[in-house]
Scaffold this motif. Structure first.
Motif, PDB file in Angstrom:
ATOM      1  N   GLY A   1       0.783  -1.233   0.000  1.00 28.35           N
ATOM      2  CA  GLY A   1       0.000   0.000   0.000  1.00 28.35           C
ATOM      3  C   GLY A   1       0.808   1.272   0.000  1.00 28.35           C
ATOM      4  N   TRP A   2       2.154   1.181  -0.141  1.00 26.42           N
ATOM      5  CA  TRP A   2       2.924   2.432  -0.144  1.00 26.42           C
ATOM      6  C   TRP A   2       4.264   2.340  -0.882  1.00 26.42           C
ATOM      7  CZ3 TRP A   2       7.691   1.775   2.114  1.00 26.42           C
ATOM      8  CH2 TRP A   2       7.827   0.733   3.043  1.00 26.42           C
ATOM      9  N   TYR A   3       4.816   1.149  -1.047  1.00 29.12           N
ATOM     10  CA  TYR A   3       6.179   1.051  -1.565  1.00 29.12           C
ATOM     11  C   TYR A   3       6.270   1.636  -2.980  1.00 29.12           C
ATOM     12  CZ  TYR A   3      10.933  -0.634  -2.044  1.00 29.12           C
ATOM     13  OH  TYR A   3      12.296  -0.694  -2.188  1.00 29.12           O
ATOM     14  N   GLY A   4       7.233   2.507  -3.166  1.00 27.71           N
ATOM     15  CA  GLY A   4       7.473   3.143  -4.459  1.00 27.71           C
ATOM     16  C   GLY A   4       7.124   4.612  -4.489  1.00 27.71           C
TER      17      GLY A   4
ATOM     18  N   GLN B   1      -4.794   7.533   1.026  1.00 26.60           N
ATOM     19  CA  GLN B   1      -4.752   6.079   1.219  1.00 26.60           C
ATOM     20  C   GLN B   1      -3.328   5.590   1.469  1.00 26.60           C
ATOM     21  OE1 GLN B   1      -6.936   4.222  -2.101  1.00 26.60           O
ATOM     22  NE2 GLN B   1      -8.494   3.825  -0.575  1.00 26.60           N
ATOM     23  N   LEU B   2      -2.387   6.089   0.689  1.00 31.30           N
ATOM     24  CA  LEU B   2      -1.001   5.663   0.872  1.00 31.30           C
ATOM     25  C   LEU B   2      -0.471   6.096   2.230  1.00 31.30           C
ATOM     26  CD1 LEU B   2      -1.238   5.087  -2.201  1.00 31.30           C
ATOM     27  CD2 LEU B   2       1.149   5.760  -2.389  1.00 31.30           C
ATOM     28  N   GLU B   3      -0.813   7.306   2.630  1.00 26.96           N
ATOM     29  CA  GLU B   3      -0.344   7.780   3.926  1.00 26.96           C
ATOM     30  C   GLU B   3      -0.933   6.933   5.051  1.00 26.96           C
ATOM     31  OE1 GLU B   3       0.603  12.063   5.774  1.00 26.96           O
ATOM     32  OE2 GLU B   3      -1.530  11.722   5.370  1.00 26.96           O
ATOM     33  N   THR B   4      -2.194   6.521   4.904  1.00 25.96           N
ATOM     34  CA  THR B   4      -2.802   5.651   5.902  1.00 25.96           C
ATOM     35  C   THR B   4      -2.022   4.344   6.033  1.00 25.96           C
ATOM     36  OG1 THR B   4      -5.005   6.577   5.515  1.00 25.96           O
ATOM     37  CG2 THR B   4      -4.911   4.392   6.530  1.00 25.96           C
ATOM     38  N   ASN B   5      -1.646   3.772   4.906  1.00 24.00           N
ATOM     39  CA  ASN B   5      -0.888   2.524   4.938  1.00 24.00           C
ATOM     40  C   ASN B   5       0.494   2.708   5.546  1.00 24.00           C
ATOM     41  OD1 ASN B   5      -2.348   0.267   4.074  1.00 24.00           O
ATOM     42  ND2 ASN B   5      -2.226   0.874   1.946  1.00 24.00           N
ATOM     43  N   ILE B   6       1.130   3.827   5.234  1.00 22.53           N
ATOM     44  CA  ILE B   6       2.464   4.091   5.793  1.00 22.53           C
ATOM     45  C   ILE B   6       2.364   4.276   7.301  1.00 22.53           C
ATOM     46  CG2 ILE B   6       4.394   5.714   5.806  1.00 22.53           C
ATOM     47  CD1 ILE B   6       3.631   6.358   2.865  1.00 22.53           C
TER      48      ILE B   6
ATOM     49  N   ARG C   1       6.817  16.943   2.917  1.00 19.46           N
ATOM     50  CA  ARG C   1       7.131  18.042   1.987  1.00 19.46           C
ATOM     51  C   ARG C   1       5.909  18.448   1.168  1.00 19.46           C
ATOM     52  NH1 ARG C   1      12.457  19.016   0.163  1.00 19.46           N
ATOM     53  NH2 ARG C   1      14.082  17.763   1.167  1.00 19.46           N
ATOM     54  N   LEU C   2       5.091  17.452   0.838  1.00 17.27           N
ATOM     55  CA  LEU C   2       4.013  17.677  -0.121  1.00 17.27           C
ATOM     56  C   LEU C   2       2.846  18.455   0.477  1.00 17.27           C
ATOM     57  CD1 LEU C   2       3.762  16.798  -3.098  1.00 17.27           C
ATOM     58  CD2 LEU C   2       2.396  14.859  -2.330  1.00 17.27           C
ATOM     59  N   PHE C   3       2.533  18.182   1.749  1.00 22.67           N
ATOM     60  CA  PHE C   3       1.381  18.821   2.379  1.00 22.67           C
ATOM     61  C   PHE C   3       1.808  20.009   3.229  1.00 22.67           C
ATOM     62  CE2 PHE C   3      -0.310  14.492   1.686  1.00 22.67           C
ATOM     63  CZ  PHE C   3      -1.476  14.821   1.008  1.00 22.67           C
ATOM     64  N   SER C   4       0.927  20.980   3.311  1.00 22.48           N
ATOM     65  CA  SER C   4       1.242  22.205   4.052  1.00 22.48           C
ATOM     66  C   SER C   4       1.153  22.002   5.558  1.00 22.48           C
ATOM     67  CB  SER C   4       0.298  23.336   3.621  1.00 22.48           C
ATOM     68  OG  SER C   4      -1.054  22.948   3.818  1.00 22.48           O
ATOM     69  N   LYS C   5       0.286  21.055   6.003  1.00 26.25           N
ATOM     70  CA  LYS C   5       0.123  20.812   7.432  1.00 26.25           C
ATOM     71  C   LYS C   5       0.723  19.456   7.795  1.00 26.25           C
ATOM     72  CE  LYS C   5      -4.178  23.489   7.832  1.00 26.25           C
ATOM     73  NZ  LYS C   5      -5.621  23.413   8.162  1.00 26.25           N
ATOM     74  N   PRO C   6       1.278  19.327   8.974  1.00 29.86           N
ATOM     75  CA  PRO C   6       1.830  18.034   9.403  1.00 29.86           C
ATOM     76  C   PRO C   6       0.718  17.016   9.628  1.00 29.86           C
ATOM     77  CG  PRO C   6       1.887  19.592  11.208  1.00 29.86           C
ATOM     78  CD  PRO C   6       1.471  20.375  10.001  1.00 29.86           C
ATOM     79  N   ARG C   7       1.060  15.738   9.494  1.00 34.10           N
ATOM     80  CA  ARG C   7       0.045  14.699   9.635  1.00 34.10           C
ATOM     81  C   ARG C   7      -0.540  14.640  11.044  1.00 34.10           C
ATOM     82  NH1 ARG C   7       4.617  12.010   8.762  1.00 34.10           N
ATOM     83  NH2 ARG C   7       4.042  11.737   6.604  1.00 34.10           N
ATOM     84  N   GLN C   8       0.187  15.150  12.029  1.00 34.41           N
ATOM     85  CA  GLN C   8      -0.345  15.165  13.397  1.00 34.41           C
ATOM     86  C   GLN C   8      -1.614  16.009  13.484  1.00 34.41           C
ATOM     87  OE1 GLN C   8       2.811  15.506  12.605  1.00 34.41           O
ATOM     88  NE2 GLN C   8       3.807  13.758  13.622  1.00 34.41           N
ATOM     89  N   ILE C   9      -1.737  16.967  12.565  1.00 38.65           N
ATOM     90  CA  ILE C   9      -2.935  17.807  12.510  1.00 38.65           C
ATOM     91  C   ILE C   9      -3.930  17.231  11.510  1.00 38.65           C
ATOM     92  CG2 ILE C   9      -3.816  20.084  11.878  1.00 38.65           C
ATOM     93  CD1 ILE C   9      -1.190  21.264  12.901  1.00 38.65           C
ATOM     94  N   ARG C  10      -3.405  16.810  10.348  1.00 40.51           N
ATOM     95  CA  ARG C  10      -4.294  16.334   9.277  1.00 40.51           C
ATOM     96  C   ARG C  10      -4.939  14.991   9.600  1.00 40.51           C
ATOM     97  NH1 ARG C  10      -1.832  14.559   5.419  1.00 40.51           N
ATOM     98  NH2 ARG C  10       0.358  14.782   6.014  1.00 40.51           N
ATOM     99  N   ARG C  11      -4.230  14.130  10.338  1.00 40.08           N
ATOM    100  CA  ARG C  11      -4.678  12.746  10.509  1.00 40.08           C
ATOM    101  C   ARG C  11      -4.909  12.391  11.982  1.00 40.08           C
ATOM    102  NH1 ARG C  11      -3.871   9.787   5.969  1.00 40.08           N
ATOM    103  NH2 ARG C  11      -5.618   8.637   6.854  1.00 40.08           N
TER     104      ARG C  11
END
Length: 886
Positions: free
Chosen positions: A731-734, A769-774, A815-825
């Motif tokens: 779900g994330w490799y590559g 989806q990929l971030e969820t798997n990572i 790098r890609l998202f403006s907010k850190p995942r601690q806030i987004r997820r």
């Protein structure tokens, strides 16, 4: 959750399991002693605890949606009818345009029994009962004694659960799997459909629209169902022709019973007296007409309710339906030849009720039954017939060896030779041989299946037959072969949906060429005209993911939909894409509204099919409120996408060139991993794939032909094994290397990707989806599972590649998202934290027992069945906590 944990703890204390109760009450989930019996109980404790957590979260989601509706109306719920109608209204669509879209929508969920449901049916039943009690607990008006009784009922359920084994010790038969999906067709979906229809009507009225058009069921979306259980024979030796015949009959019988229950319920409510209500002539005439055909049984049906003509008419309808069920179709008997005749009688009831102004009764009592007839008919669900193209090729070769022994073997023919010969054969109706002749194992199995279809169609028509699906479709001849089989058994005069399944990356790439030839074929064009000019095309998410990695797979499916939609328009054919998705992200799973929004605009012209597989069936539809929401997301999401095709607004431009490059980079990096000379060794030892292949969670074998290669391994155990070992590799490799390469090689294209990461539905869906798997991958546990790999150099080399890419993925997403995942997820992170401790204990137990089992097997060449059972118990518990299998 605290309440349920307290209930569970009390149950354990009552059962004299004080040590286990102390463990549960503490919530620390420490490492446990190695005593075997105690460990087995501890595994069950954690498994039930995690499943209770799932039920609580499910109920919390329902309550959250209720709160949102109270505060902001139905339009505030993502994926709901309210949101769809509001978006259309903002877009400027009129009510008539919206109704036009709604009436075009045709959605067909197809239930499959792929081996991904790790929980036993008895446990799933306990889930349903417990969920209802949780909902009951929320009533604020219960007295203290009533609350105490509900609590005792919950504890009794938990005790039953504790005493029930969680692991299927025997593989389920296909007949048992069929019984399970029939439960959903007859007990769950009819109720969910009724509630979903009410949601649409309520949302329509909330928008201030005229509700009268929605009193006509023809203005509602069409919802029908399909099944693969008993028809999917791709690599499944236990799906015999006899089983297919039994399944078709079982579907019909259950459909008629479902409609009979609906009629009895309707009749019980229509206690209108002719003394208080004028009897419309249309009803009097209909009763008199039926009495002429029904004899003594009809007289008895009428005299049962004197002075109640509406009930009398319904009684005659029930008599006709029972005669249909028992096939009493003599001239002097009432019976229904088809669902249309039943709908005509329901129309008589509607007209008679409306003529006495009983509109509410027509809306609340009659309409749901009309919808049931339209959705389930007399066939319940269409049974798809699926087989692999290679199996068909062997069947044709065996036939040719008998009828044209002088020709070279069929496998040696090139595509041009095959198509030319098939075209010549299809010019006449004579079969290859007289019925009953044996050609060979594959040919006989194929033709026996088609003969079953012939027998069923001869008796009941074609409605119960779904699509003929060809797995691993690669050429035009793969599709035309079906017409030969149909001709051989006498089915040439009928039109069936012949459906390619494009699964691998290469197959998706060449799908346009195959479909170009198929849509031009004269015989196929002729049959399409009888099928409303709709061509169904199935897209495989699982094998394309296994073949090329998730980024490449999703991009190939996206571009395939675009180019095939264009091809359909060129040939004047409407396309119905059949999405072969699974429960996990790697296999296309996810929220329906986001999945549908991610499709290319203009690729949906009203019709869509999709698979609902394994544990996903229970997760999405086991409880009514959750099932209703998922069904609503499906129908409203398809309607929204259809609106983009019918009344297309200005389409935004997105950086497809950049994503094409991103997919290419990802594909290159992913395939370098799976083709690494040490990869298969690492995979077979660092994951529990060897035990999963011996699990009893589905009737179908885990490999298509039994050969021990990556290509032969089905995508489900492939994903399941990586999930169990917390690599989540599929779900994330590559992605990390792809983003890094694009950023370095072409900063401008990278900037385009970054600019629309939140705004392009397709890209946003992939990245979420990929971030969820990572995030759910666990590097510490990865390392511990990797210790199972005996060759240290293999372990070190492969882990360096995997951990490096994992770190790169996290960094590049930051790098890609403006907010850190601690806030987004936040929600995802909280869910993971709640599960972390109990899951870690289970993983470490699984690793320890895997090592012990493999050592014993290596030393004695004998598999320890008791150890396998224990590992499978842990596997089941882990799948509960991770909320997925394959």
């Amino acid at each position: 959750m605290d309440f349920l944990r307290a209930c569970f703890t009390q149950v354990l204390r009552d059962l004299q399991e004080s040590d286990l109760a102390d463990f549960l009450e503490s919530g620390e989930f420490r490492e446990i002693p190695t005593n075997g019996d105690f460990q087995e109980k501890y595994v069950q404790l954690i498994s039930i605890y995690l499943q209770l957590m799932n039920l609580v979260e499910e109920n919390a989601a329902v309550q959250f949606r209720r709160k949102r509706i109270i505060e902001g109306g139905t339009a505030s719920i993502r994926g709901s009818w309210g949101e769809t109608l509001k978006r259309w209204n903002n877009q400027g669509l009129t009510e008539d345009q919206m109704l036009a879209i709604l009436s075009k929508v045709q959605v067909t969920p197809v239930l499959t029994a792929h081996p991904t449901e790790a929980k036993r049916v008895s446990v799933l039943d306990l889930h349903r009962e417990l969920y209802l009690l949780l909902v009951k607990m929320e009533n604020k008006n219960w007295t203290e004694p009533e609350k105490k009784q509900i609590k005792e009922d919950i504890q009794a359920l938990i005790e039953r659960w504790w005493r029930t084994g969680e692991v299927s010790l025997e593989k389920p038969t296909v007949a048992k799997e069929r019984k399970n999906v029939i439960h959903y067709f007859t007990k769950v979906f009819p109720k969910a459909l009724q509630k979903t229809d009410k949601q649409l009507l309520q949302s329509w009225e909330e928008m201030g629209f005229d509700p009268r058009p929605l009193l006509d069921g023809r203005n509602f979306p069409t919802l029908q169902f399909g099944s693969w259980v008993g028809g999917d024979r791709d690599g499944h030796p236990y799906v015999t022709s006899d089983l297919t015949a039994e399944t078709l009959i079982a579907h019909r019988q259950e459909a008629l019973k479902l409609l009979e229950r609906g009629l009895l319920q309707l009749g019980g409510s229509l206690s209108y007296s002719e003394i208080r209500n004028p009897v419309p002539w249309v009803l009097e005439n209909a009763i008199a007409s039926k009495l002429k055909k029904s004899g003594v049984m009809g007289e008895q049906a009428v005299t049962r309710n004197p002075y109640e003509p509406w009930r009398q008419f319904v009684n005659l309808m029930v008599l006709a339906l029972r005669n249909t069920q028992y096939e009493k179709e003599e001239p002097d008997q009432l019976y229904y030849r088809d669902p249309e005749e039943l709908l005509e009688d329901l129309a008589v009831l509607r007209k008679s009720l409306e003529s006495i102004h009983a509109h509410r009764m027509a809306k609340d009592l009659l309409f749901p039954l009309e919808r049931q007839v339209l959705s389930f008919g007399f066939h319940l669900a269409k049974l798809d017939i699926r087989q692999n193209s290679e199996f068909h090729e062997k069947a044709i070769e065996q036939i040719l060896a008998k009828v044209l022994p002088s020709r070279k073997p069929y496998r040696e023919w090139n595509e041009a030779e095959r198509v030319a010969w098939i075209n010549e054969e299809l010019r006449n109706d004579r079969p290859f041989a007289v019925s009953g002749r044996s050609f060979g194992p594959e040919a006989d199995k194929v033709l026996d299946c088609y003969r079953v279809i012939f027998d069923h169609v001869s008796r009941y028509g074609t409605r119960g037959i779904g699509s003929f699906i060809i797995s691993m479709t690669r050429t035009l001849s793969d599709l035309l072969t079906i017409y030969l089989f149909l001709r051989e058994v006498g089915l040439s005069e009928h039109a069936f949906r012949i459906v390619p399944l494009f699964e691998t990356i290469d197959d998706l790439n060449q799908s346009e060429e195959v479909m170009e030839a198929f849509l031009q074929h004269p015989l196929h064009r002729e049959k399409l005209e009888s099928l409303s000019n709709v061509q169904e095309i199935m897209l495989g998410y699982s094998d394309s993911n296994k073949d090329g990695g998730i980024v490449s797979s999703r991009w190939q499916i996206f571009t395939t939909e675009k180019k095939l939609s264009k091809l359909g328009r060129k040939h004047g054919v409407k396309l119905c894409f059949f999405h072969g998705i699974g429960g996990t992200i790697s296999r296309g799973g996810g929220k329906y509204h986001r999945f549908l929004e991610s499709m290319p605009p203009g690729s949906m012209d009203g019709a869509m099919k999709l698979t609902v597989q394994g544990e996903t069936i229970a997760q999405q539809f086991a409880n009514l409120l959750n099932g209703t929401y998922n069904l609503e997301m499906l129908l409203s999401g398809v309607a929204l996408q259809t609106g983009l095709s019918v009344f297309s607004p200005t389409q935004e431009s997105y950086p497809e060139t950049a994503i094409r490059k991103l997919a290419a980079y990802s594909h290159e990096h992913y395939t370098a991993l799976i083709k690494h000379p040490n990869f298969l060794t690492f995979y077979s030892e660092a994951t529990p794939i060897d035990v999963l292949e011996q699990s009893k969670i589905g009737s179908r074998p885990s490999r298509r032909t039994g050969t021990r290669t990556l290509a032969d391994l089905r995508a489900i155990p492939w994903v399941f094994s990586w999930s169990q070992s917390r690599f989540n590799l599929t779900g994330w490799y590559g992605l990390g290397k792809a983003l890094e390469s694009l950023r370095s090689a072409d900063p401008e294209l990278y900037a385009e990707v970054k600019s629309c990461a939140d705004s392009w539905p397709f890209l946003r869906y992939i990245l979420i989806q990929l971030e969820t798997n990572i995030m759910t991958a666990d590097t510490q546990l990865m390392t511990e599972y990797a210790e199972l790999v005996q060759d240290e150099s293999v372990r070190r080399e492969m882990m360096s590649l995997i951990l490096g890419e994992h770190e790169r993925c996290l960094s590049e997403l930051d790098r890609l998202f403006s907010k850190p995942r601690q806030i987004r997820r936040q929600s995802q992170l909280h869910s993971m934290q709640r599960r972390a401790l109990p899951l870690r204990v289970l993983h470490r137990m699984q690793i320890r027992y895997l090592k012990e089992w493999r050592n014993k097997k290596r030393d004695t060449n004998v598999s320890d069945e008791a150890l396998i059972t224990r590992i499978l118990e842990i596997t089941t518990a882990l799948s509960s906590g991770l909320k997925n299998t394959g």
